[in-house]
Design an enzyme around this catalytic site. Structure first.
Site, PDB file in Angstrom:
ATOM      1  N   HIS A  70      85.016  -5.905 -30.660  1.00  0.00           N
ATOM      2  CA  HIS A  70      83.698  -5.982 -30.970  1.00  0.00           C
ATOM      3  C   HIS A  70      82.961  -5.607 -29.986  1.00  0.00           C
ATOM      4  CE1 HIS A  70      84.369  -8.288 -35.170  1.00  0.00           C
ATOM      5  NE2 HIS A  70      85.020  -7.027 -35.109  1.00  0.00           N
TER       6      HIS A  70
ATOM      7  N   TYR B  64      77.243 -15.088 -37.567  1.00  0.00           N
ATOM      8  CA  TYR B  64      76.877 -16.317 -37.781  1.00  0.00           C
ATOM      9  C   TYR B  64      75.317 -16.648 -38.341  1.00  0.00           C
ATOM     10  CZ  TYR B  64      80.362 -17.078 -33.893  1.00  0.00           C
ATOM     11  OH  TYR B  64      81.336 -17.114 -33.015  1.00  0.00           O
TER      12      TYR B  64
ATOM     13  N   PRO C  31      84.426 -25.087 -33.233  1.00  0.00           N
ATOM     14  CA  PRO C  31      84.671 -23.769 -33.377  1.00  0.00           C
ATOM     15  C   PRO C  31      83.481 -22.770 -33.174  1.00  0.00           C
ATOM     16  CG  PRO C  31      85.048 -24.758 -35.606  1.00  0.00           C
ATOM     17  CD  PRO C  31      84.613 -25.884 -34.464  1.00  0.00           C
TER      18      PRO C  31
ATOM     19  N   LYS D  30      85.692 -20.872 -28.961  1.00  0.00           N
ATOM     20  CA  LYS D  30      86.369 -21.170 -27.530  1.00  0.00           C
ATOM     21  C   LYS D  30      87.750 -21.851 -27.511  1.00  0.00           C
ATOM     22  CE  LYS D  30      83.150 -18.637 -25.530  1.00  0.00           C
ATOM     23  NZ  LYS D  30      83.763 -17.375 -25.394  1.00  0.00           N
TER      24      LYS D  30
ATOM     25  N   TYR E 239      80.076 -15.618 -24.579  1.00  0.00           N
ATOM     26  CA  TYR E 239      80.569 -15.092 -25.731  1.00  0.00           C
ATOM     27  C   TYR E 239      81.933 -14.409 -25.274  1.00  0.00           C
ATOM     28  CZ  TYR E 239      81.711 -14.592 -30.651  1.00  0.00           C
ATOM     29  OH  TYR E 239      82.305 -14.509 -31.773  1.00  0.00           O
TER      30      TYR E 239
HETATM   31  P1  RFL Z   1      97.868 -26.833 -30.567  1.00  0.00           P
HETATM   32  O1  RFL Z   1      97.705 -25.384 -31.247  1.00  0.00           O
HETATM   33  O2  RFL Z   1      97.347 -27.929 -31.685  1.00  0.00           O
HETATM   34  O3  RFL Z   1      99.311 -26.729 -30.195  1.00  0.00           O
HETATM   35  C1  RFL Z   1      99.804 -28.349 -29.704  1.00  0.00           C
HETATM   36  C2  RFL Z   1     101.218 -28.132 -30.185  1.00  0.00           C
HETATM   37  O4  RFL Z   1     101.989 -29.303 -29.750  1.00  0.00           O
HETATM   38  C3  RFL Z   1     102.575 -29.873 -30.740  1.00  0.00           C
HETATM   39  N1  RFL Z   1     102.702 -31.387 -30.468  1.00  0.00           N
HETATM   40  C4  RFL Z   1     103.845 -32.118 -29.955  1.00  0.00           C
HETATM   41  N2  RFL Z   1     104.862 -31.474 -29.496  1.00  0.00           N
HETATM   42  C5  RFL Z   1     105.695 -32.412 -28.806  1.00  0.00           C
HETATM   43  N3  RFL Z   1     105.623 -33.768 -28.949  1.00  0.00           N
HETATM   44  C6  RFL Z   1     104.434 -34.106 -29.398  1.00  0.00           C
HETATM   45  N4  RFL Z   1     104.273 -35.794 -29.463  1.00  0.00           N
HETATM   46  C7  RFL Z   1     103.496 -33.335 -30.043  1.00  0.00           C
HETATM   47  N5  RFL Z   1     102.272 -33.593 -30.620  1.00  0.00           N
HETATM   48  C8  RFL Z   1     101.886 -32.260 -30.985  1.00  0.00           C
HETATM   49  C9  RFL Z   1     102.057 -29.628 -32.031  1.00  0.00           C
HETATM   50  O5  RFL Z   1     102.801 -29.548 -33.240  1.00  0.00           O
HETATM   51  C10 RFL Z   1     101.703 -28.142 -31.596  1.00  0.00           C
HETATM   52  O6  RFL Z   1     102.679 -27.157 -32.147  1.00  0.00           O
HETATM   53  O7  RFL Z   1      97.055 -26.868 -29.060  1.00  0.00           O
HETATM   54  P2  RFL Z   1      96.927 -25.599 -27.976  1.00  0.00           P
HETATM   55  O8  RFL Z   1      98.395 -24.928 -27.718  1.00  0.00           O
HETATM   56  O9  RFL Z   1      96.243 -26.307 -26.891  1.00  0.00           O
HETATM   57  O10 RFL Z   1      96.094 -24.461 -28.502  1.00  0.00           O
HETATM   58  C11 RFL Z   1      94.723 -24.741 -29.016  1.00  0.00           C
HETATM   59  C12 RFL Z   1      94.403 -24.030 -29.985  1.00  0.00           C
HETATM   60  O11 RFL Z   1      95.324 -24.188 -31.153  1.00  0.00           O
HETATM   61  C13 RFL Z   1      92.988 -24.539 -30.690  1.00  0.00           C
HETATM   62  O12 RFL Z   1      91.946 -24.791 -29.515  1.00  0.00           O
HETATM   63  C14 RFL Z   1      92.165 -23.712 -31.543  1.00  0.00           C
HETATM   64  O13 RFL Z   1      93.239 -23.067 -32.684  1.00  0.00           O
HETATM   65  C15 RFL Z   1      90.989 -24.650 -32.204  1.00  0.00           C
HETATM   66  N6  RFL Z   1      90.643 -24.021 -33.465  1.00  0.00           N
HETATM   67  C16 RFL Z   1      89.980 -23.008 -33.498  1.00  0.00           C
HETATM   68  N7  RFL Z   1      89.586 -22.449 -32.245  1.00  0.00           N
HETATM   69  C17 RFL Z   1      88.810 -21.303 -32.394  1.00  0.00           C
HETATM   70  O14 RFL Z   1      88.442 -20.492 -31.236  1.00  0.00           O
HETATM   71  N8  RFL Z   1      88.369 -20.620 -33.615  1.00  0.00           N
HETATM   72  C18 RFL Z   1      88.680 -21.375 -34.671  1.00  0.00           C
HETATM   73  O15 RFL Z   1      88.576 -20.868 -35.755  1.00  0.00           O
HETATM   74  C19 RFL Z   1      89.582 -22.474 -34.751  1.00  0.00           C
HETATM   75  N9  RFL Z   1      89.973 -22.980 -35.862  1.00  0.00           N
HETATM   76  C20 RFL Z   1      91.051 -24.733 -34.608  1.00  0.00           C
HETATM   77  C21 RFL Z   1      90.773 -24.098 -35.739  1.00  0.00           C
HETATM   78  C22 RFL Z   1      91.915 -25.935 -34.610  1.00  0.00           C
HETATM   79  C23 RFL Z   1      92.321 -26.498 -35.765  1.00  0.00           C
HETATM   80  N10 RFL Z   1      93.016 -27.835 -35.744  1.00  0.00           N
HETATM   81  C24 RFL Z   1      93.582 -28.313 -34.020  1.00  0.00           C
HETATM   82  C25 RFL Z   1      93.098 -28.846 -36.726  1.00  0.00           C
HETATM   83  C26 RFL Z   1      91.089 -24.756 -36.955  1.00  0.00           C
HETATM   84  C27 RFL Z   1      91.985 -25.960 -36.912  1.00  0.00           C
HETATM   85  C28 RFL Z   1      92.422 -26.474 -38.255  1.00  0.00           C
HETATM   86  C1  PHB Z   2      87.491 -16.865 -36.759  1.00  0.00           C
HETATM   87  O1  PHB Z   2      87.572 -15.554 -36.789  1.00  0.00           O
HETATM   88  O2  PHB Z   2      88.111 -17.597 -37.429  1.00  0.00           O
HETATM   89  C2  PHB Z   2      86.291 -17.463 -35.924  1.00  0.00           C
HETATM   90  C3  PHB Z   2      85.522 -16.448 -35.465  1.00  0.00           C
HETATM   91  C4  PHB Z   2      84.376 -17.135 -34.880  1.00  0.00           C
HETATM   92  C5  PHB Z   2      84.229 -18.266 -34.507  1.00  0.00           C
HETATM   93  C6  PHB Z   2      85.122 -19.147 -34.974  1.00  0.00           C
HETATM   94  C7  PHB Z   2      86.161 -18.685 -35.852  1.00  0.00           C
HETATM   95  O3  PHB Z   2      83.159 -18.936 -33.826  1.00  0.00           O
END
Ligand code: RFL
Ligand code: PHB
Length: 391
Positions: free
Chosen positions: A75, A204, A295, A299, A386
């Site tokens: 993008h 957004y 989110p 980031k 960004y």
């Molecule tokens: P993760 O992905 O949470 O992975 C952590 C892993 O550790 C495991 N775990 C354990 N393992 C061993 N022993 C334990 N006691 C443990 N406790 C937990 C978990 O099962 C898991 O497999 O963290 P990591 O790797 O730091 O990655 C970070 C990203 O996943 C996170 O920052 C993003 O996904 C945040 N996030 C979003 N970020 C965006 O930039 N855009 C988004 O749209 C977005 N949507 C989201 C999200 C995070 C969400 N969470 C955490 C509820 C949507 C959701 C639902």
């Molecule tokens: C997504 O594609 O899931 C997404 C994109 C932009 C955001 C958050 C989530 O700020």
């Protein structure tokens, strides 16, 4: 009790833990991963989708970018909409860089494939890990493996990549931890749908009824979100209610929107959180284990990858006998973490409806939007954050 030795024990097989083990493998450092849940659950999580250039580079460094290169959508810009007015921020023209759409679900699958191809040891389904002796020369993890029974791993370094609800951060004594938190009074309802995206770029929108976001995963799969009220659950939202709300908040920008049954629908609470110690003895935290961003700004995943890249380089140096980078890891990572927290907080504050906002605060949001529309300097500031700050 089965006892095993490891140079690096990685807790968590999310994107942070998997990428760390892959980067360490590339530089000849061996690790063991312990994950709380099953491989199937890890692979089925639907989360982030917009990658900074540094994240794309890290996946190349990890030799895990073949599918990314075949499927990525780049993008050049992003769109902000405020009460029906728009500004398109030309991020490529302003910074020379682009952002890339490629799902976290796909990154995780690519990393798991790479781990399996090189027979990386991963303990799946181990929810009861306890860490000990973190400030000694031989920190330990104890847990129960479903087939082998009790396991002890004696490590030299432990990487806490176990997300916000993991045990690694909790293993730092409470009196040493400095934590800062802001919980926002709303959530995001996300819908994944197999229809072409309504907008060319990520969009957004701040509307009087609340925030909405249009994003995508591919030319045929869209990811859309709306702001929800405190306490609302997915059961409060039929898919019909979602589409009506989403269309109203996008206004004319929703022209051509194709609706349908969702592949996935879930609510995420919004929070900013930082633990100001990313090191305790031989324990190093990375990703959501150390910090959470709302989110807005996309980031969370990118910040996790930035930590891991820094940590992998520091551990590689330590393995060669140079410990200085590892001792600087926490301070240097946190300096970037706080800047990214600032940007995510800023965009959240600008683009959402807050129940407790007075007329003054609403006017401030509008004035900020008008300033961005009129000022290349303001657009450059958003664009450079960004696409991702330098490491
Ligand atoms: P993760 O992905 O949470 O992975 C952590 C892993 O550790 C495991 N775990 C354990 N393992 C061993 N022993 C334990 N006691 C443990 N406790 C937990 C978990 O099962 C898991 O497999 O963290 P990591 O790797 O730091 O990655 C970070 C990203 O996943 C996170 O920052 C993003 O996904 C945040 N996030 C979003 N970020 C965006 O930039 N855009 C988004 O749209 C977005 N949507 C989201 C999200 C995070 C969400 N969470 C955490 C509820 C949507 C959701 C639902
Ligand atoms: C997504 O594609 O899931 C997404 C994109 C932009 C955001 C958050 C989530 O700020």
């Amino acid at each position: 009790m089965n006892t095993q030795q490891a140079d690096v024990l990685i807790l968590g097989a999310g994107p942070a833990g998997l990428l760390l083990s892959q980067l360490l493998h590339q530089s000849g450092v061996r690790s063991i991963i312990v994950e709380r849940t099953s491989k199937e659950r890890v692979l089925s999580r639907i989360r982030a989708g917009v990658l900074e250039r540094g994240t794309v580079e890290a996946l190349h460094e990890a030799n895990c970018a073949t599918r990314l290169e075949a499927e990525r959508i780049d993008h050049d810009g992003l769109i902000l909409s405020f009460d029906g007015d728009q500004v398109s921020i030309p991020i490529h023209e302003l910074t020379g860089h682009r952002v890339t759409v490629y799902g976290q679900t796909d990154i995780t699958a690519d990393l798991v494939d790479a781990c399996e191809a090189r027979e990386q040891q991963i303990y799946w389904n181990c929810p009861d890990t306890v860490l000990s002796k973190l400030t000694s020369e031989q920190p330990c993890a104890h847990f129960t493996d479903p087939t082998r029974g009790r396991v002890e791993i004696q490590a030299k370094i432990i990487a806490g990549c176990d997300g916000f609800r993991g045990v690694a951060r909790q293993s730092i004594p409470a009196h040493i931890r400095t934590e800062s938190e802001r919980v926002y009074p709303f959530g995001w309802l996300g819908v994944l749908v197999d229809k072409p995206p309504v907008a060319h770029n990520v969009l957004y929108a701040n509307h009087a009824e609340g925030f909405a976001l249009a994003s995508m995963r591919s030319q045929t799969r869209s990811r859309y979100y709306v702001q929800t009220s405190p306490g609302e659950t997915v059961e409060d939202w039929s898919i019909e209610r979602f589409w009506t709300t989403f269309k109203a908040r996008l206004g004319p920008l929703s022209d051509g929107l194709e609706t349908g049954e969702p592949v996935e629908m879930s609510i995420t609470p919004l929070r900013s959180y930082v633990c100001d110690q990313m090191q305790h003895g031989k324990l190093f935290l990375a990703g959501d284990a150390a910090h959470i961003v709302p989110p807005t700004g996309a980031k969370g995943l990118n910040l996790a990858v930035a930590d891991v890249r820094r940590l992998a380089r520091a551990i590689t140096q330590w393995d060669k006998g140079y410990e200085a980078d590892l001792m600087r890891y926490s301070n240097e990572a946190l300096s970037r973490v706080w800047k990214v927290e600032r940007f995510s907080w800023y965009l959240t504050a600008l683009m959402h409806q807050f129940d407790d906002h007075s007329v003054f605060e609403k006017k401030m949001q509008r004035a900020e939007f008008d300033y961005i529309r009129a000022s290349t300097a303001a657009q450059l500031s958003i664009a450079e954050n960004y696409v991702g700050l330098d490491y």
